[in-house]
Motif scaffolding. Structure first.
Motif, PDB file in Angstrom:
ATOM      1  N   LEU A   3      -6.872  -1.135   8.847  1.00 23.81           N
ATOM      2  CA  LEU A   3      -5.852  -0.542   7.979  1.00 23.81           C
ATOM      3  C   LEU A   3      -4.540  -0.398   8.735  1.00 23.81           C
ATOM      4  O   LEU A   3      -3.461  -0.650   8.205  1.00 23.81           O
ATOM      5  CB  LEU A   3      -6.319   0.821   7.464  1.00 23.81           C
ATOM      6  CG  LEU A   3      -7.582   0.799   6.611  1.00 23.81           C
ATOM      7  CD1 LEU A   3      -7.967   2.210   6.206  1.00 23.81           C
ATOM      8  CD2 LEU A   3      -7.366  -0.050   5.384  1.00 23.81           C
ATOM      9  N   GLY A   4      -4.653   0.028  10.006  1.00 19.89           N
ATOM     10  CA  GLY A   4      -3.457   0.138  10.838  1.00 19.89           C
ATOM     11  C   GLY A   4      -2.779  -1.211  11.017  1.00 19.89           C
ATOM     12  O   GLY A   4      -1.560  -1.310  11.098  1.00 19.89           O
ATOM     13  N   ALA A   5      -3.593  -2.264  11.074  1.00 16.76           N
ATOM     14  CA  ALA A   5      -3.023  -3.608  11.214  1.00 16.76           C
ATOM     15  C   ALA A   5      -2.347  -4.041   9.923  1.00 16.76           C
ATOM     16  O   ALA A   5      -1.227  -4.561   9.937  1.00 16.76           O
ATOM     17  CB  ALA A   5      -4.122  -4.600  11.594  1.00 16.76           C
ATOM     18  N   ALA A   6      -3.018  -3.795   8.779  1.00 17.08           N
ATOM     19  CA  ALA A   6      -2.468  -4.248   7.492  1.00 17.08           C
ATOM     20  C   ALA A   6      -1.123  -3.609   7.221  1.00 17.08           C
ATOM     21  O   ALA A   6      -0.191  -4.258   6.716  1.00 17.08           O
ATOM     22  CB  ALA A   6      -3.450  -3.915   6.370  1.00 17.08           C
ATOM     23  N   ALA A   7      -0.984  -2.333   7.579  1.00 17.17           N
ATOM     24  CA  ALA A   7       0.262  -1.628   7.274  1.00 17.17           C
ATOM     25  C   ALA A   7       1.440  -2.188   8.070  1.00 17.17           C
ATOM     26  O   ALA A   7       2.594  -1.960   7.713  1.00 17.17           O
ATOM     27  CB  ALA A   7       0.098  -0.133   7.537  1.00 17.17           C
ATOM     28  N   GLN A   8       1.147  -2.935   9.147  1.00 19.07           N
ATOM     29  CA  GLN A   8       2.251  -3.509   9.928  1.00 19.07           C
ATOM     30  C   GLN A   8       2.904  -4.671   9.197  1.00 19.07           C
ATOM     31  O   GLN A   8       3.924  -5.196   9.642  1.00 19.07           O
ATOM     32  CB  GLN A   8       1.771  -3.968  11.315  1.00 19.07           C
ATOM     33  CG  GLN A   8       1.041  -2.907  12.111  1.00 19.07           C
ATOM     34  CD  GLN A   8       1.737  -1.564  12.080  1.00 19.07           C
ATOM     35  OE1 GLN A   8       2.947  -1.495  12.188  1.00 19.07           O
ATOM     36  NE2 GLN A   8       0.974  -0.495  11.890  1.00 19.07           N
ATOM     37  N   PHE A   9       2.311  -5.090   8.084  1.00 17.82           N
ATOM     38  CA  PHE A   9       2.947  -6.130   7.282  1.00 17.82           C
ATOM     39  C   PHE A   9       4.343  -5.699   6.868  1.00 17.82           C
ATOM     40  O   PHE A   9       5.248  -6.525   6.733  1.00 17.82           O
ATOM     41  CB  PHE A   9       2.083  -6.435   6.052  1.00 17.82           C
ATOM     42  CG  PHE A   9       2.552  -7.621   5.261  1.00 17.82           C
ATOM     43  CD1 PHE A   9       2.340  -8.897   5.736  1.00 17.82           C
ATOM     44  CD2 PHE A   9       3.226  -7.459   4.063  1.00 17.82           C
ATOM     45  CE1 PHE A   9       2.785  -9.995   5.025  1.00 17.82           C
ATOM     46  CE2 PHE A   9       3.679  -8.551   3.348  1.00 17.82           C
ATOM     47  CZ  PHE A   9       3.450  -9.821   3.827  1.00 17.82           C
ATOM     48  N   GLY A  10       4.518  -4.393   6.692  1.00 17.43           N
ATOM     49  CA  GLY A  10       5.843  -3.873   6.344  1.00 17.43           C
ATOM     50  C   GLY A  10       6.897  -4.297   7.360  1.00 17.43           C
ATOM     51  O   GLY A  10       8.030  -4.641   7.007  1.00 17.43           O
ATOM     52  N   ILE A  11       6.522  -4.293   8.639  1.00 21.22           N
ATOM     53  CA  ILE A  11       7.463  -4.682   9.698  1.00 21.22           C
ATOM     54  C   ILE A  11       7.862  -6.141   9.540  1.00 21.22           C
ATOM     55  O   ILE A  11       9.051  -6.477   9.465  1.00 21.22           O
ATOM     56  CB  ILE A  11       6.820  -4.480  11.091  1.00 21.22           C
ATOM     57  CG1 ILE A  11       6.565  -3.001  11.360  1.00 21.22           C
ATOM     58  CG2 ILE A  11       7.689  -5.092  12.177  1.00 21.22           C
ATOM     59  CD1 ILE A  11       5.918  -2.729  12.692  1.00 21.22           C
TER      60      ILE A  11
END
Lengths: 94, 376
Positions: free
Chosen positions: B107-115
């Motif tokens: 989940l922490g990885a997926a949210a980095q898509f924002g970056i």
């Protein structure tokens, strides 16, 4: 900015997006494996090493009252309290 | 009459430019947000005051010889302050919830898509006349989506120092706005049934696991992403001091006195970058807009990833916890807890959300390392 340079930059940004996300996922997936390994290791060798030392105070209080009160002291305190209450009661009555 | 002229010339009134006055108003606005609205007051207060100081005519706070100039050179230009803050954050972070349920790292990885999506967006903004973001600028702006102040400042100081003021202000403002930005996105992407899902209790994590964890993280970073070792290394040092239990004094210093002292100077130094010529530009507006988009996209991809995981996995996962993947510790986790309680008053998601929350910190540090390695 010229539209050509923008489009080359966009291509680069898109490749950064793809590479970056793949790398972040791979890295954190590797970390998942590592955490599972650590957990397995700790289950296999459950030595009781530094137990709860984080809650130990830095410096010991100067005069630490011993928690356990031995029976004699308890009896003495009990007698003293009893005596005091008796006196106190008789005072009130007077 | 000459004397009057000299006297007049020595007052600030004779030298105020419109830009300086506007920036002082921005500084006052930041002070207002910090004191009255309580938005990240620990940082916005020194930043706002720094903005006031740096825009004083004749005083030269931010020129060679001025105190803010030196604070910036010593602390931010070198990257020292954000790294010290990161050590303190490491000392304050409990990885227990993550170690108990390591899949939350996804989940922490997926949210980095924002970056990375924002990086794309920042470059696309170059179509609009008035914007000319290089790949370095775009990367520094995009890291706002990592929702992690020190990481954003560290990366901006390396890649785009001239945008640092706007980036830091955007990053901290949006972190304060997490309770407003996130819930609508979370509710739009989940059904009420999904929001009610209760998760099983997390297992107890031994101290030994917690001690080995930061060392393992550092080892992986050394092997695969040395560019991220300044951030991850300081973070792991702080965390090891916390968990090992033998350096309690250092641990306390790192998470209290040291981080407080550094925060004062970091805020002032960021404020010193709020000068009119650098802040009152159309690019600042772009940065503020892109920052909000970055937060939004990160939240959305985190929730979507959690939905996917809850479909695939045998264990129940409440998709709301994906939103905590954007880091912004611990605000995002609290927001998840609150939205979860609205759907099901007996469902406490806080501990479950802490997993993706701290995973987001690691994820954004890794993303920053990737950007440094590829763009820097």
């Amino acid at each position: 900015m010229k539209s050509e340079t923008v489009s080359t930059l966009l291509v680069e940004a898109a490749s950064l997006l793809a590479i970056g996300m793949v790398f972040v996922f791979l890295f954190l997936a590797l970390l998942i494996a590592a955490i599972n390994l650590i957990a397995a290791f700790c289950r296999k060798f459950p030595g009781n090493f530094p137990a709860e030392s984080s809650s130990v105070p830095l410096t010991k209080p100067l005069a630490t009252p011993s928690r356990k009160i031995d029976d004699t002291t308890l009896a003495v305190i009990g007698a003293a309290v009893h005596q005091y209450r008796k006196q106190h009661q008789s005072n009130v009555k007077d | 009459m000459d004397k009057f002229d000299v006297l007049w010339q020595s007052t600030a009134l004779a030298h105020f430019t419109l830009g300086q006055m506007a920036m002082m108003l921005v500084g006052l606005l930041l002070l207002y947000l910090a004191i009255v609205k309580k938005f990240e007051p620990l940082l916005l207060l020194p930043i706002g005051f720094g903005a006031l100081l740096t825009n004083i005519p004749l005083a030269g706070f931010s020129q060679a010889g001025g105190i803010l100039f030196y604070i910036y050179e010593v602390g931010i230009d070198t990257g020292v302050f954000p790294l010290l803050i990161f050590m303190g954050v490491g000392a304050m972070t409990d990885f227990g919830a993550l170690i108990a349920n390591p899949r939350m790292l996804l989940l922490g990885a997926a949210a980095q898509f924002g970056i990375f999506a924002t990086l794309f967006g920042a470059i696309a903004l170059n179509w609009v006349p008035g914007f000319s973001f290089s790949l370095q600028d775009a990367s520094a702006i995009a890291i706002i989506g990592g929702a992690d102040g020190p990481t954003a400042i560290f990366l901006a100081s390396k890649l785009a120092p001239e945008l640092l003021g706007a980036i830091a202000v955007a990053a901290y403002s949006y972190m304060a706005l997490v309770p407003i930005i996130q819930p609508p996105i979370m509710k739009a992407l989940t059904t009420p049934e999904e929001r009610k899902i209760e998760m099983e209790q997390l297992r107890e994590v031994s101290q030994r696991e917690k001690i080995i964890f930061p060392i393992a993280v550092l080892l992986l970073t050394i092997l695969f992403l040395p560019a991220a070792t300044p951030l991850v290394g300081m973070f792991c040092l702080g965390n090891l001091m916390r968990e090992c239990g033998v350096v309690e004094r250092l641990n306390k210093t790192a998470q209290n006195e040291l981080i407080n002292i550094v925060t004062i100077f970091l805020g002032l130094a960021v404020g010193s970058k709020l000068s009119a010529d650098k802040f009152l530009t159309v690019e600042t507006l772009g940065i503020l807009a892109l920052g909000a988009i970055a937060f939004g996209i990160g939240t959305a991809t985190g929730v979507l990833m959690a939905k996917l995981m809850s479909r695939v996995s045998s264990r129940k996962i409440n998709p709301l916890i994906g939103a905590a993947g954007v880091s912004a510790v611990p605000m995002a986790a609290r927001v998840v807890n609150k939205v979860g309680l609205e759907a099901n008053p007996h469902n406490f998601l806080l501990m479950h959300a802490m997993g993706p929350n701290v995973a987001g910190v690691l994820g954004s540090a890794v993303a920053a390392g990737v950007l440094l390695a590829l763009v820097g």
